[in-house]
Design a protein around this motif. Structure first.
Motif, PDB file in Angstrom:
ATOM      1  N   LEU A 183       0.901  -1.183   0.052  1.00  0.00           N
ATOM      2  CA  LEU A 183      -0.008   0.086   0.034  1.00  0.00           C
ATOM      3  C   LEU A 183       0.703   1.233   0.048  1.00  0.00           C
ATOM      4  O   LEU A 183       0.532   2.503  -0.776  1.00  0.00           O
ATOM      5  CB  LEU A 183      -0.910  -0.062   1.225  1.00  0.00           C
ATOM      6  CG  LEU A 183      -2.077  -1.140   1.346  1.00  0.00           C
ATOM      7  CD1 LEU A 183      -2.848  -0.950   2.532  1.00  0.00           C
ATOM      8  CD2 LEU A 183      -2.966  -1.052   0.031  1.00  0.00           C
ATOM      9  N   VAL A 184       1.973   1.138   0.748  1.00  0.00           N
ATOM     10  CA  VAL A 184       2.912   2.274   0.763  1.00  0.00           C
ATOM     11  C   VAL A 184       3.479   2.580  -0.727  1.00  0.00           C
ATOM     12  O   VAL A 184       3.514   3.907  -1.251  1.00  0.00           O
ATOM     13  CB  VAL A 184       4.004   1.956   1.734  1.00  0.00           C
ATOM     14  CG1 VAL A 184       5.226   3.095   1.560  1.00  0.00           C
ATOM     15  CG2 VAL A 184       3.693   2.222   3.151  1.00  0.00           C
ATOM     16  N   GLY A 185       3.860   1.453  -1.284  1.00  0.00           N
ATOM     17  CA  GLY A 185       4.400   1.537  -2.769  1.00  0.00           C
ATOM     18  C   GLY A 185       3.277   2.355  -3.558  1.00  0.00           C
ATOM     19  O   GLY A 185       3.564   3.114  -4.637  1.00  0.00           O
ATOM     20  N   MET A 186       1.878   1.873  -3.673  1.00  0.00           N
ATOM     21  CA  MET A 186       0.683   2.114  -4.284  1.00  0.00           C
ATOM     22  C   MET A 186       0.601   3.759  -4.101  1.00  0.00           C
ATOM     23  O   MET A 186       0.219   4.371  -5.058  1.00  0.00           O
ATOM     24  CB  MET A 186      -0.304   1.622  -3.874  1.00  0.00           C
ATOM     25  CG  MET A 186      -0.304  -0.041  -4.563  1.00  0.00           C
ATOM     26  SD  MET A 186      -1.640  -1.081  -4.005  1.00  0.00           S
ATOM     27  CE  MET A 186      -3.059  -0.231  -4.972  1.00  0.00           C
ATOM     28  N   GLY A 187       0.728   4.103  -2.686  1.00  0.00           N
ATOM     29  CA  GLY A 187       0.400   5.509  -2.467  1.00  0.00           C
ATOM     30  C   GLY A 187       1.654   6.488  -3.049  1.00  0.00           C
ATOM     31  O   GLY A 187       1.629   7.318  -3.514  1.00  0.00           O
ATOM     32  N   MET A 188       2.960   5.825  -3.075  1.00  0.00           N
ATOM     33  CA  MET A 188       3.888   6.620  -3.732  1.00  0.00           C
ATOM     34  C   MET A 188       4.231   6.940  -4.909  1.00  0.00           C
ATOM     35  O   MET A 188       4.625   7.821  -5.275  1.00  0.00           O
ATOM     36  CB  MET A 188       5.374   5.923  -3.108  1.00  0.00           C
ATOM     37  CG  MET A 188       5.546   6.017  -1.556  1.00  0.00           C
ATOM     38  SD  MET A 188       7.022   5.061  -0.986  1.00  0.00           S
ATOM     39  CE  MET A 188       8.347   6.227  -2.072  1.00  0.00           C
ATOM     40  N   ASN A 189       3.238   5.938  -5.587  1.00  0.00           N
ATOM     41  CA  ASN A 189       3.587   6.113  -7.115  1.00  0.00           C
ATOM     42  C   ASN A 189       2.766   7.289  -7.742  1.00  0.00           C
ATOM     43  O   ASN A 189       2.411   7.722  -8.848  1.00  0.00           O
ATOM     44  CB  ASN A 189       2.927   4.970  -8.016  1.00  0.00           C
ATOM     45  CG  ASN A 189       1.441   4.464  -7.612  1.00  0.00           C
ATOM     46  OD1 ASN A 189       0.843   5.383  -7.366  1.00  0.00           O
ATOM     47  ND2 ASN A 189       1.416   3.076  -7.670  1.00  0.00           N
ATOM     48  N   GLN A 190       1.771   7.866  -6.681  1.00  0.00           N
ATOM     49  CA  GLN A 190       1.044   9.035  -7.101  1.00  0.00           C
ATOM     50  C   GLN A 190       2.049  10.235  -6.912  1.00  0.00           C
ATOM     51  O   GLN A 190       1.867  11.272  -7.679  1.00  0.00           O
ATOM     52  CB  GLN A 190      -0.016   9.329  -5.813  1.00  0.00           C
ATOM     53  CG  GLN A 190      -0.799   8.278  -5.687  1.00  0.00           C
ATOM     54  CD  GLN A 190      -1.612   7.867  -6.914  1.00  0.00           C
ATOM     55  OE1 GLN A 190      -2.112   8.844  -7.512  1.00  0.00           O
ATOM     56  NE2 GLN A 190      -1.718   6.754  -7.051  1.00  0.00           N
TER      57      GLN A 190
END
Length: 492
Positions: A37-44
């Motif tokens: 989830l951290v990775g998915m948030g950082m790709n923003q």
């Protein structure tokens, strides 16, 4: 992207990963969920689409994670269940892959080979997920050993099936019999080279004299990486070889054992954080929403149909009751391996590769959320939790004293030790052997001849290298393995 930005990104990934681990314990979720989830948030905020780099880091991380998990695996625990774990790692993965592949054909409108490719990718359990979820759970030793041995050894089957189906899609005339023969060659080479290189690693670490103790953990990891490279380069299963090599290393007398294991643990956590966050960077939430219902359906089929059928068939003639088989079925966690394998079709330029990747990512996320967070509850519900764990194998930390012929060993005294309730003056130790310190209830005691050894003491012993076995016999006992086997049998 500038160098400063890359350093900041690396730092942010580690910090958020560590914080995610803290929160995952409080929330009762596997840490890999929050990493993703951290990775998915950082790709923003950071655009990242380098699949090749992600795959490379993923494989490197798997090497380190398998090495760390293997060194923590006790041979006395997995020996009784090696047959069942092997069947689950081969037949179980194959059955799971076939059922999941057929489901993907209809749900995702894939061709037969595309469906089978999806099934192969999600067919195995994941060592990183299983080790992290079971590591601190008080589940019966038999089940924990089965699941850890299965997850550590089933990656070759998943890799083999994935590569085989990609080849069949790209080369329709490829022979299935050639692929089957290749599988047995890969497994055989992985087993043989893993064992041989494990012995070589122990021999190297115990006889080489390095200038600083900090280099021994680096040497151990380098040998694990070398094991993968050598095995993979001649057509063997590199991941299986690493796991076997690690089990050999972890069950041998080793210089700087404690330093090596602790370094591996920290490094494995760092690689898990980097790997899962990088994998999360490749997926955008809207892409998962596009396959939401399909992903839900595939996850349900995998958790409630494919995995249970595979487990019940694999363990049908073995000594596992219904509750134990149901628990093993529910513990078929998906993690890094399926997502790393999902990058193979992208690199191979398979037409449906992006859809496969997104579907695999969704299935992994669902598995970690639903299965990973409910394992402890299910174990308690089925009364599969054991008593408080005891350190059955005494810890043995051997410290090489430079260029001398002496060494210091750290020996933990357990209830099986023949030295319990014996004074130091009455111990039959080799000549020129001294007990130079006793740790008891967290305090350092200066030993004297009248000091009496108690259960749970930790002794620091200075002796000649050639006296190592005699010291072990006096303090640990020659019947250690038999007593451990009785404890393992009792856990069954």
């Amino acid at each position: 992207m500038s160098m400063e930005t890359m350093i900041f990104l690396f730092t942010a990934m580690l910090l958020m990963g560590v914080l995610a681990t803290k929160f995952s314990t409080r929330l009762g979720l596997p840490s890999l969920v929050l990493f993703l989830l951290v990775g998915m948030g950082m790709n923003q905020f950071f655009f990242f689409e380098n699949v090749e780099i992600t795959q490379l880091i993923g494989i490197m991380a798997l090497i380190i994670i398998l090495f760390e998990g293997g060194t923590q695996t006790k041979w006395a625990h997995i020996k009784p269940i090696i047959g069942s774990a092997s069947i689950l790692a081969t037949v179980g993965v194959l059955i799971t892959s076939l059922i999941a592949g057929l489901a993907a054909m209809y749900i995702l409108d894939f061709s037969l080979l595309e469906g089978m490719l999806f099934g192969a990718i999600v067919g195995s359990t994941d060592a990183a997920a299983v080790f992290s979820v079971l590591g601190n759970k008080n589940i019966k030793g038999k089940l924990t050993s089965t699941l850890e041995a299965e997850s550590g050894s089933n990656d070759p089957m998943a890799v083999f099936l994935t590569v085989a189906f990609i080849e069949m899609i790209q080369v329709p005339d490829a022979s299935i019999w050639t692929a089957i023969g290749s599988f047995f060659v890969q497994m055989g080479l992985g087993l043989v080279l893993g064992f041989a290189l494990g012995k070589l690693t122990v021999l190297t670490i115990n006889h080489i004299k390095l200038d600083t103790a900090g280099l021994y953990p680096v040497l151990a990891l380098a040998m694990a990486s070398l094991t993968y490279i050598l095995t993979d380069s001649i057509g063997g299963s590199g991941l299986l070889a690493v796991y076997i090599m690690a089990v050999v290393v972890g069950n041998s007398d080793l210089l700087y054992r404690f330093s090596i294991l602790r370094f591996n643990e920290g490094f494995a956590w760092m690689m898990q954080i980097l790997m899962f966050i990088l994998l999360g960077l490749l997926v955008f939430p809207n892409q998962l929403l596009d396959i939401f219902w399909q992903g839900i359906a595939l996850s349900i089929i995998l958790m409630f149909l494919a995995r249970p059928i595979a487990v019940f068939i694999s363990l049908f003639f073995l000594k596992y009751n219904i509750k134990e088989q149901l628990f093993v079925s529910w513990a078929g966690l998906k993690g890094a391996v399926p997502i790393v394998l999902a990058t193979y079709p992208i690199i191979a330029d398979i037409e449906s590769s992006q859809l496969i990747f997104n579907a695999v990512f969704f299935v992994v996320l669902m598995s970690a959320l639903v299965q990973g967070s409910s394992l402890s509850w299910l174990a308690e519900k089925f009364h599969l939790t054991g008593e408080e764990k005891e350190n059955l194998l005494p810890s043995l930390e051997i410290i090489n004293l430079g260029t001398t012929d002496s060494e210091i060993m750290e020996v933990a005294i357990n209830r099986h030790s023949p030295a319990v309730d014996t004074s130091l003056i009455d111990l039959e130790l080799p000549d020129n052997t001294l007990i130079i310190g006793i740790i008891r209830e967290g305090e350092l005691i200066t030993p004297s001849g009248n000091s009496v050894i108690q259960q749970k003491d930790t002794l620091y012993v200075l002796s000649h290298k050639k006296s190592r076995e005699k010291v072990k016999a006096a303090l640990i006992g020659k019947k250690k393995e038999k007593k451990e086997k009785q404890v393992v049998d009792a856990e069954k």
